[in-house]
Design a protein around this motif. Structure first.
Motif, PDB file in Angstrom:
ATOM      1  N   LEU A 190       8.498  -0.183   1.782  1.00  0.00           N
ATOM      2  CA  LEU A 190       9.527  -0.135   0.750  1.00  0.00           C
ATOM      3  C   LEU A 190      10.801   0.584   1.184  1.00  0.00           C
ATOM      4  CD1 LEU A 190       7.454   0.569  -2.483  1.00  0.00           C
ATOM      5  CD2 LEU A 190       8.527  -1.580  -1.783  1.00  0.00           C
ATOM      6  N   THR A 191      10.697   1.513   2.119  1.00  0.00           N
ATOM      7  CA  THR A 191      11.876   2.284   2.521  1.00  0.00           C
ATOM      8  C   THR A 191      12.570   1.736   3.768  1.00  0.00           C
ATOM      9  OG1 THR A 191      10.551   3.838   3.805  1.00  0.00           O
ATOM     10  CG2 THR A 191      10.992   4.416   1.488  1.00  0.00           C
ATOM     11  N   GLN A 192      12.131   0.605   4.262  1.00  0.00           N
ATOM     12  CA  GLN A 192      12.797   0.010   5.415  1.00  0.00           C
ATOM     13  C   GLN A 192      14.130  -0.581   4.971  1.00  0.00           C
ATOM     14  OE1 GLN A 192      10.195  -2.877   7.167  1.00  0.00           O
ATOM     15  NE2 GLN A 192       8.715  -1.348   7.832  1.00  0.00           N
ATOM     16  N   ARG A 193      15.175  -0.261   5.710  1.00  0.00           N
ATOM     17  CA  ARG A 193      16.516  -0.771   5.368  1.00  0.00           C
ATOM     18  C   ARG A 193      16.506  -2.292   5.290  1.00  0.00           C
ATOM     19  NH1 ARG A 193      20.191   2.827   4.765  1.00  0.00           N
ATOM     20  NH2 ARG A 193      20.039   4.792   5.855  1.00  0.00           N
ATOM     21  N   GLY A 194      17.014  -2.809   4.191  1.00  0.00           N
ATOM     22  CA  GLY A 194      17.110  -4.245   4.014  1.00  0.00           C
ATOM     23  C   GLY A 194      15.848  -4.908   3.497  1.00  0.00           C
ATOM     24  N   TYR A 195      14.720  -4.164   3.448  1.00  0.00           N
ATOM     25  CA  TYR A 195      13.468  -4.754   2.967  1.00  0.00           C
ATOM     26  C   TYR A 195      13.514  -4.878   1.444  1.00  0.00           C
ATOM     27  CZ  TYR A 195       8.627  -5.454   1.713  1.00  0.00           C
ATOM     28  OH  TYR A 195       7.462  -5.962   1.186  1.00  0.00           O
ATOM     29  N   ARG A 196      13.147  -6.049   0.956  1.00  0.00           N
ATOM     30  CA  ARG A 196      13.065  -6.286  -0.483  1.00  0.00           C
ATOM     31  C   ARG A 196      11.710  -6.910  -0.769  1.00  0.00           C
ATOM     32  NH1 ARG A 196      17.902  -9.770  -1.645  1.00  0.00           N
ATOM     33  NH2 ARG A 196      17.133  -9.644  -3.760  1.00  0.00           N
ATOM     34  N   ALA A 197      10.896  -6.208  -1.545  1.00  0.00           N
ATOM     35  CA  ALA A 197       9.541  -6.682  -1.839  1.00  0.00           C
ATOM     36  C   ALA A 197       9.575  -7.997  -2.610  1.00  0.00           C
ATOM     37  CB  ALA A 197       8.762  -5.625  -2.625  1.00  0.00           C
ATOM     38  N   ASP A 198      10.623  -8.193  -3.410  1.00  0.00           N
ATOM     39  CA  ASP A 198      10.746  -9.408  -4.205  1.00  0.00           C
ATOM     40  C   ASP A 198      12.218  -9.796  -4.209  1.00  0.00           C
ATOM     41  OD1 ASP A 198      10.980 -11.381  -6.134  1.00  0.00           O
ATOM     42  OD2 ASP A 198       9.793 -10.323  -7.627  1.00  0.00           O
ATOM     43  N   GLU A 199      12.542 -10.898  -3.595  1.00  0.00           N
ATOM     44  CA  GLU A 199      13.946 -11.296  -3.470  1.00  0.00           C
ATOM     45  C   GLU A 199      14.448 -12.098  -4.669  1.00  0.00           C
ATOM     46  OE1 GLU A 199      15.275 -12.503   0.313  1.00  0.00           O
ATOM     47  OE2 GLU A 199      14.024 -11.045   1.347  1.00  0.00           O
ATOM     48  N   SER A 200      13.651 -12.151  -5.735  1.00  0.00           N
ATOM     49  CA  SER A 200      14.098 -12.855  -6.934  1.00  0.00           C
ATOM     50  C   SER A 200      15.099 -12.019  -7.736  1.00  0.00           C
ATOM     51  CB  SER A 200      12.907 -13.220  -7.826  1.00  0.00           C
ATOM     52  OG  SER A 200      12.324 -12.054  -8.381  1.00  0.00           O
ATOM     53  N   GLN A 201      15.167 -10.729  -7.448  1.00  0.00           N
ATOM     54  CA  GLN A 201      16.099  -9.836  -8.120  1.00  0.00           C
ATOM     55  C   GLN A 201      17.247  -9.508  -7.166  1.00  0.00           C
ATOM     56  OE1 GLN A 201      15.966  -8.525 -11.246  1.00  0.00           O
ATOM     57  NE2 GLN A 201      14.086  -9.608 -11.737  1.00  0.00           N
ATOM     58  N   PRO A 217       5.767  -4.722 -12.547  1.00  0.00           N
ATOM     59  CA  PRO A 217       4.656  -5.347 -11.847  1.00  0.00           C
ATOM     60  C   PRO A 217       4.067  -4.484 -10.730  1.00  0.00           C
ATOM     61  CG  PRO A 217       6.720  -6.295 -11.111  1.00  0.00           C
ATOM     62  CD  PRO A 217       7.038  -5.379 -12.255  1.00  0.00           C
ATOM     63  N   GLY A 218       4.766  -3.414 -10.358  1.00  0.00           N
ATOM     64  CA  GLY A 218       4.277  -2.582  -9.266  1.00  0.00           C
ATOM     65  C   GLY A 218       4.497  -3.249  -7.922  1.00  0.00           C
ATOM     66  N   CYS A 219       3.769  -2.802  -6.956  1.00  0.00           N
ATOM     67  CA  CYS A 219       3.913  -3.314  -5.594  1.00  0.00           C
ATOM     68  C   CYS A 219       2.534  -3.401  -4.960  1.00  0.00           C
ATOM     69  CB  CYS A 219       4.805  -2.349  -4.805  1.00  0.00           C
ATOM     70  SG  CYS A 219       5.228  -2.927  -3.160  1.00  0.00           S
ATOM     71  N   ALA A 220       2.320  -4.447  -4.209  1.00  0.00           N
ATOM     72  CA  ALA A 220       1.034  -4.605  -3.523  1.00  0.00           C
ATOM     73  C   ALA A 220       0.807  -3.417  -2.593  1.00  0.00           C
ATOM     74  CB  ALA A 220       1.022  -5.903  -2.725  1.00  0.00           C
ATOM     75  N   PRO A 221      -0.401  -2.871  -2.573  1.00  0.00           N
ATOM     76  CA  PRO A 221      -0.679  -1.717  -1.713  1.00  0.00           C
ATOM     77  C   PRO A 221      -0.269  -1.920  -0.260  1.00  0.00           C
ATOM     78  CG  PRO A 221      -2.514  -2.096  -3.190  1.00  0.00           C
ATOM     79  CD  PRO A 221      -1.562  -3.256  -3.367  1.00  0.00           C
ATOM     80  N   ALA A 222      -0.403  -3.134   0.236  1.00  0.00           N
ATOM     81  CA  ALA A 222      -0.046  -3.407   1.631  1.00  0.00           C
ATOM     82  C   ALA A 222       1.457  -3.286   1.880  1.00  0.00           C
ATOM     83  CB  ALA A 222      -0.521  -4.803   2.025  1.00  0.00           C
ATOM     84  N   SER A 223       2.270  -3.387   0.815  1.00  0.00           N
ATOM     85  CA  SER A 223       3.726  -3.323   0.964  1.00  0.00           C
ATOM     86  C   SER A 223       4.301  -1.940   0.718  1.00  0.00           C
ATOM     87  CB  SER A 223       4.392  -4.300  -0.006  1.00  0.00           C
ATOM     88  OG  SER A 223       4.021  -5.620   0.293  1.00  0.00           O
ATOM     89  N   LEU A 224       3.505  -0.995   0.220  1.00  0.00           N
ATOM     90  CA  LEU A 224       4.035   0.319  -0.136  1.00  0.00           C
ATOM     91  C   LEU A 224       4.711   1.026   1.037  1.00  0.00           C
ATOM     92  CD1 LEU A 224       1.213   1.662  -2.490  1.00  0.00           C
ATOM     93  CD2 LEU A 224       3.484   0.827  -3.137  1.00  0.00           C
ATOM     94  N   ASP A 225       4.149   0.904   2.227  1.00  0.00           N
ATOM     95  CA  ASP A 225       4.712   1.593   3.391  1.00  0.00           C
ATOM     96  C   ASP A 225       6.023   0.984   3.875  1.00  0.00           C
ATOM     97  OD1 ASP A 225       2.627   3.393   3.410  1.00  0.00           O
ATOM     98  OD2 ASP A 225       1.444   2.268   4.875  1.00  0.00           O
ATOM     99  N   ARG A 270       6.314   9.600  -1.664  1.00  0.00           N
ATOM    100  CA  ARG A 270       5.044   8.887  -1.767  1.00  0.00           C
ATOM    101  C   ARG A 270       5.134   7.807  -2.847  1.00  0.00           C
ATOM    102  NH1 ARG A 270       0.834  10.385  -4.969  1.00  0.00           N
ATOM    103  NH2 ARG A 270      -1.123   9.479  -4.531  1.00  0.00           N
ATOM    104  N   PHE A 271       4.644   6.621  -2.529  1.00  0.00           N
ATOM    105  CA  PHE A 271       4.602   5.499  -3.459  1.00  0.00           C
ATOM    106  C   PHE A 271       3.150   5.208  -3.817  1.00  0.00           C
ATOM    107  CE2 PHE A 271       8.313   4.832  -0.761  1.00  0.00           C
ATOM    108  CZ  PHE A 271       9.307   4.677  -1.712  1.00  0.00           C
ATOM    109  N   SER A 272       2.921   4.897  -5.082  1.00  0.00           N
ATOM    110  CA  SER A 272       1.580   4.531  -5.527  1.00  0.00           C
ATOM    111  C   SER A 272       1.703   3.732  -6.818  1.00  0.00           C
ATOM    112  CB  SER A 272       0.718   5.786  -5.744  1.00  0.00           C
ATOM    113  OG  SER A 272       1.290   6.624  -6.734  1.00  0.00           O
ATOM    114  N   SER A 273       0.569   3.358  -7.359  1.00  0.00           N
ATOM    115  CA  SER A 273       0.529   2.660  -8.640  1.00  0.00           C
ATOM    116  C   SER A 273       0.525   3.705  -9.753  1.00  0.00           C
ATOM    117  CB  SER A 273      -0.733   1.807  -8.709  1.00  0.00           C
ATOM    118  OG  SER A 273      -0.796   1.152  -9.958  1.00  0.00           O
ATOM    119  N   SER A 274       1.277   3.458 -10.799  1.00  0.00           N
ATOM    120  CA  SER A 274       1.336   4.373 -11.931  1.00  0.00           C
ATOM    121  C   SER A 274       0.107   4.202 -12.810  1.00  0.00           C
ATOM    122  CB  SER A 274       2.600   4.114 -12.757  1.00  0.00           C
ATOM    123  OG  SER A 274       2.533   4.790 -13.993  1.00  0.00           O
ATOM    124  N   ALA A 275      -0.696   5.244 -12.915  1.00  0.00           N
ATOM    125  CA  ALA A 275      -1.871   5.190 -13.771  1.00  0.00           C
ATOM    126  C   ALA A 275      -1.458   5.113 -15.242  1.00  0.00           C
ATOM    127  CB  ALA A 275      -2.759   6.409 -13.531  1.00  0.00           C
TER     128      ALA A 275
END
Length: 136
Positions: A78-89, A68-76, A111-116
């Motif tokens: 992703l590397t914070q300790r303990g941060y989980r973009a989706d806690e369903s996993q 599903p990728g990641c919302a652009p606002a959340s890309l920065d 660098r994080f981005s959307s896969s073309a």
């Protein structure tokens, strides 16, 4: 190993490694970096993961998935300790923080981005000389 771990997804991992690709550094650092990136891609991807490793003024690693990728606002974040973009996993939120620490120790970039190509997340790592901070 990852294909066995994610057998329910029937993950196809395509990889290309340039013949001249070299990592000058600690073997365990490289294994930890690749392991975290690939496990993350297999966890979030639906069925496909792509890995490309080249020698482009140092080692360059690109990992992409068809998740599903990641919302652009959340890309920065992703590397914070303990941060989980989706806690369903399941997960600890440490994998990408560890990747960031390793990349920084080699004065590299992450660098994080959307896969073309696949539509999910794309992670690009560039490592220069491969000598970690504090090493001769």
């Amino acid at each position: 190993t990852l294909q066995k771990l994610f057998v329910d997804k029937n993950v196809q991992i395509d990889w290309q490694v340039a013949a001249d690709a070299r990592f000058v550094g600690d073997r365990e650092d490289l294994l930890e970096l690749l392991g975290n990136l690939l496990e993350n891609a297999c966890k979030w991807g639906r069925h496909r993961v792509s890995v490309q490793i080249t020698n482009d003024a140092g080692l360059s690693v690109r990992v992409e998935d068809d998740g599903p990728g990641c919302a652009p606002a959340s890309l920065d974040t992703l590397t914070q300790r303990g941060y989980r973009a989706d806690e369903s996993q399941p997960g600890s939120g440490l994998g990408l923080a560890i990747v960031r620490d390793i990349v920084e120790s080699y004065a590299g970039s992450l660098r994080f981005s959307s896969s073309a190509a696949l539509g999910g997340l794309q992670v690009e790592v560039r490592l220069g000389s491969g000598v970690a901070e504090g090493e001769p």
